[in-house]
Design a protein around this motif. Structure first.
Motif, PDB file in Angstrom:
ATOM      1  N   ASN A  18       0.809  -1.220   0.000  1.00 43.17           N
ATOM      2  CA  ASN A  18       0.000   0.000   0.000  1.00 43.17           C
ATOM      3  C   ASN A  18       0.842   1.269   0.000  1.00 43.17           C
ATOM      4  O   ASN A  18       0.453   2.285   0.574  1.00 43.17           O
ATOM      5  CB  ASN A  18      -0.947   0.017   1.215  1.00 43.17           C
ATOM      6  CG  ASN A  18      -1.856  -1.184   1.236  1.00 43.17           C
ATOM      7  OD1 ASN A  18      -2.380  -1.582   0.197  1.00 43.17           O
ATOM      8  ND2 ASN A  18      -2.037  -1.784   2.402  1.00 43.17           N
ATOM      9  N   LEU A  19       2.006   1.190  -0.636  1.00 43.43           N
ATOM     10  CA  LEU A  19       2.853   2.374  -0.721  1.00 43.43           C
ATOM     11  C   LEU A  19       2.178   3.459  -1.561  1.00 43.43           C
ATOM     12  O   LEU A  19       2.282   4.645  -1.277  1.00 43.43           O
ATOM     13  CB  LEU A  19       4.210   2.014  -1.333  1.00 43.43           C
ATOM     14  CG  LEU A  19       5.316   3.055  -1.252  1.00 43.43           C
ATOM     15  CD1 LEU A  19       5.666   3.367   0.193  1.00 43.43           C
ATOM     16  CD2 LEU A  19       6.563   2.583  -2.001  1.00 43.43           C
ATOM     17  N   TYR A  31       1.269   8.691  -3.711  1.00 49.49           N
ATOM     18  CA  TYR A  31       2.041   8.190  -2.580  1.00 49.49           C
ATOM     19  C   TYR A  31       1.202   8.307  -1.309  1.00 49.49           C
ATOM     20  O   TYR A  31       0.572   9.338  -1.071  1.00 49.49           O
ATOM     21  CB  TYR A  31       3.315   9.016  -2.470  1.00 49.49           C
ATOM     22  CG  TYR A  31       4.280   8.614  -1.384  1.00 49.49           C
ATOM     23  CD1 TYR A  31       4.529   7.272  -1.076  1.00 49.49           C
ATOM     24  CD2 TYR A  31       4.968   9.584  -0.665  1.00 49.49           C
ATOM     25  CE1 TYR A  31       5.427   6.924  -0.089  1.00 49.49           C
ATOM     26  CE2 TYR A  31       5.867   9.241   0.336  1.00 49.49           C
ATOM     27  CZ  TYR A  31       6.093   7.905   0.620  1.00 49.49           C
ATOM     28  OH  TYR A  31       6.977   7.559   1.609  1.00 49.49           O
ATOM     29  N   ASN A  32       1.174   7.264  -0.509  1.00 46.85           N
ATOM     30  CA  ASN A  32       0.256   7.240   0.634  1.00 46.85           C
ATOM     31  C   ASN A  32       0.487   8.361   1.641  1.00 46.85           C
ATOM     32  O   ASN A  32      -0.436   8.741   2.365  1.00 46.85           O
ATOM     33  CB  ASN A  32       0.289   5.875   1.331  1.00 46.85           C
ATOM     34  CG  ASN A  32       1.659   5.504   1.884  1.00 46.85           C
ATOM     35  OD1 ASN A  32       2.553   6.331   2.008  1.00 46.85           O
ATOM     36  ND2 ASN A  32       1.826   4.231   2.223  1.00 46.85           N
ATOM     37  N   LYS A  33       1.681   8.916   1.702  1.00 47.99           N
ATOM     38  CA  LYS A  33       1.944  10.015   2.639  1.00 47.99           C
ATOM     39  C   LYS A  33       1.142  11.267   2.280  1.00 47.99           C
ATOM     40  O   LYS A  33       0.903  12.133   3.117  1.00 47.99           O
ATOM     41  CB  LYS A  33       3.428  10.366   2.655  1.00 47.99           C
ATOM     42  CG  LYS A  33       4.346   9.252   3.140  1.00 47.99           C
ATOM     43  CD  LYS A  33       4.125   8.935   4.604  1.00 47.99           C
ATOM     44  CE  LYS A  33       5.119   7.895   5.105  1.00 47.99           C
ATOM     45  NZ  LYS A  33       4.881   7.509   6.511  1.00 47.99           N
ATOM     46  N   LYS A  34       0.700  11.349   1.011  1.00 46.74           N
ATOM     47  CA  LYS A  34      -0.073  12.509   0.577  1.00 46.74           C
ATOM     48  C   LYS A  34      -1.498  12.502   1.126  1.00 46.74           C
ATOM     49  O   LYS A  34      -2.200  13.503   1.026  1.00 46.74           O
ATOM     50  CB  LYS A  34      -0.101  12.587  -0.950  1.00 46.74           C
ATOM     51  CG  LYS A  34       1.227  12.972  -1.569  1.00 46.74           C
ATOM     52  CD  LYS A  34       1.102  13.239  -3.057  1.00 46.74           C
ATOM     53  CE  LYS A  34       2.419  13.727  -3.650  1.00 46.74           C
ATOM     54  NZ  LYS A  34       2.287  14.017  -5.099  1.00 46.74           N
ATOM     55  N   LEU A  35      -1.921  11.385   1.698  1.00 46.38           N
ATOM     56  CA  LEU A  35      -3.233  11.352   2.344  1.00 46.38           C
ATOM     57  C   LEU A  35      -3.291  12.327   3.510  1.00 46.38           C
ATOM     58  O   LEU A  35      -4.331  12.934   3.776  1.00 46.38           O
ATOM     59  CB  LEU A  35      -3.536   9.939   2.858  1.00 46.38           C
ATOM     60  CG  LEU A  35      -4.065   8.920   1.863  1.00 46.38           C
ATOM     61  CD1 LEU A  35      -4.123   7.546   2.504  1.00 46.38           C
ATOM     62  CD2 LEU A  35      -5.446   9.316   1.356  1.00 46.38           C
ATOM     63  N   GLY A  36      -2.175  12.474   4.218  1.00 47.05           N
ATOM     64  CA  GLY A  36      -2.118  13.391   5.345  1.00 47.05           C
ATOM     65  C   GLY A  36      -2.925  12.903   6.535  1.00 47.05           C
ATOM     66  O   GLY A  36      -3.513  11.820   6.527  1.00 47.05           O
ATOM     67  N   ALA A  37      -2.989  13.732   7.555  1.00 46.64           N
ATOM     68  CA  ALA A  37      -3.686  13.368   8.795  1.00 46.64           C
ATOM     69  C   ALA A  37      -5.183  13.174   8.575  1.00 46.64           C
ATOM     70  O   ALA A  37      -5.823  12.397   9.279  1.00 46.64           O
ATOM     71  CB  ALA A  37      -3.451  14.452   9.850  1.00 46.64           C
ATOM     72  N   ARG A  39      -6.575  12.010   5.819  1.00 48.46           N
ATOM     73  CA  ARG A  39      -6.796  10.874   4.924  1.00 48.46           C
ATOM     74  C   ARG A  39      -7.771  11.215   3.790  1.00 48.46           C
ATOM     75  O   ARG A  39      -8.820  10.585   3.615  1.00 48.46           O
ATOM     76  CB  ARG A  39      -7.295   9.647   5.703  1.00 48.46           C
ATOM     77  CG  ARG A  39      -6.247   9.085   6.655  1.00 48.46           C
ATOM     78  CD  ARG A  39      -6.669   7.763   7.274  1.00 48.46           C
ATOM     79  NE  ARG A  39      -6.963   6.744   6.280  1.00 48.46           N
ATOM     80  CZ  ARG A  39      -6.062   6.038   5.591  1.00 48.46           C
ATOM     81  NH1 ARG A  39      -4.768   6.280   5.775  1.00 48.46           N
ATOM     82  NH2 ARG A  39      -6.435   5.138   4.709  1.00 48.46           N
TER      83      ARG A  39
END
Length: 268
Positions: A18-19, A31-37, A39
């Motif tokens: 799920n990267l 990129y999953n980090k772009k979901l942020g807090a 989501r």
């Protein structure tokens, strides 16, 4: 397998699952980090599903749970398959039922809150869920507090048969009694809100809000198509369509939800 292929496979095995995430609405991959807090999809603003605990942390400054001991009646637990689903859901969510209820604060504004958790048998409405929500409204009616409910559900819980459907009437009566005292009820529909939950308390708010692109409906798309022998528009069960047809008062971005609720609660 050659040495180079073995090295490549070893590298591939080290890549986390799920990267990258694909948005179900705009189909964008990111990129999953772009979901942020919060989501949310960085492209279209669709809100990925949150657990009750995550939602409460994003929404409330203070939260005190109530009625945590309410569980499904023993008469349903003779079904081993259902009992197993309940136990699995309890472990995943750390909840005894598909809704977390309590008394919360945003700033100095106190209110009752109910947050459904999709991880608990798809947020289905069972007897314990209905009991917790009814008690929430009853408690807030006594204390003169407004109520906010975040719905996320696949509908009534079929394992509990007619008893689950009766919760629609029970919670609706509690909502009505709360309203009769002139108290505010804000319903927030999140993805997805369907079935008996949509047909009862989720659409009974004095103010009905939703997040962008939320799926909201009663029957499933395939059931509707077979019933009316027509193919409905692609977006006919999305929040934007409901807003355009008067079923919602506003669509609020998840990042703005707390501030919007604070303003509405201050008017109560």
């Amino acid at each position: 397998m050659s040495k180079n292929k073995e090295d490549l496979q070893e590298l591939m095995d080290q890549i986390p699952d799920n990267l990258f995430v694909k948005c179900p609405i705009c189909k964008d991959n990111f990129y999953n980090k772009k979901l942020g807090a919060y989501r949310v999809c960085p492209n279209c603003g669709f809100g990925f599903r949150l657990g009750a605990d995550e939602r409460i942390k994003l929404t409330c400054d203070e939260f005190t749970p109530i009625n945590e001991d309410v569980v499904a009646p023993n008469r349903f637990l003779s079904d081993e398959k259902y009992a197993g689903k309940l136990e699995k859901s309890k472990k995943i969510t750390d909840l005894n039922e598909s809704v977390q209820t309590g008394i919360a604060k945003i700033g100095n504004q106190e209110f009752g809150i109910g947050v459904m958790d999709w991880r608990f048998i798809m947020g289905s409405l069972g007897t314990a869920t209905g009991e917790k929500l009814a008690r929430l409204f009853e408690e807030c009616t006594k204390k003169g507090l407004p109520v906010v409910v975040f719905s996320c559900s696949g509908g009534a819980r079929m394992q509990e048969g007619i008893h689950s459907l009766m919760q629609m009437a029970k919670v609706s009566q509690a909502v009505s009694d709360h309203s009769a005292k002139g108290l505010l009820y804000i319903s927030v529909l999140t993805d997805p809100t369907t079935g008996g939950v949509t047909a009862s308390y989720a659409m009974e708010g004095d103010i009905n809000l939703s997040e962008p692109h939320t799926l909201i409906g009663f029957a499933g798309r395939r059931v509707i198509e077979k019933t009316i022998q027509q193919r409905p528009p692609k977006d006919f069960q999305r929040a934007e369509t409901l807003l355009n047809n008067g079923f919602l008062d506003a669509i609020v971005k998840r990042s703005n939800m707390k501030s919007v609720l604070a303003k509405l609660l201050a008017w109560n």
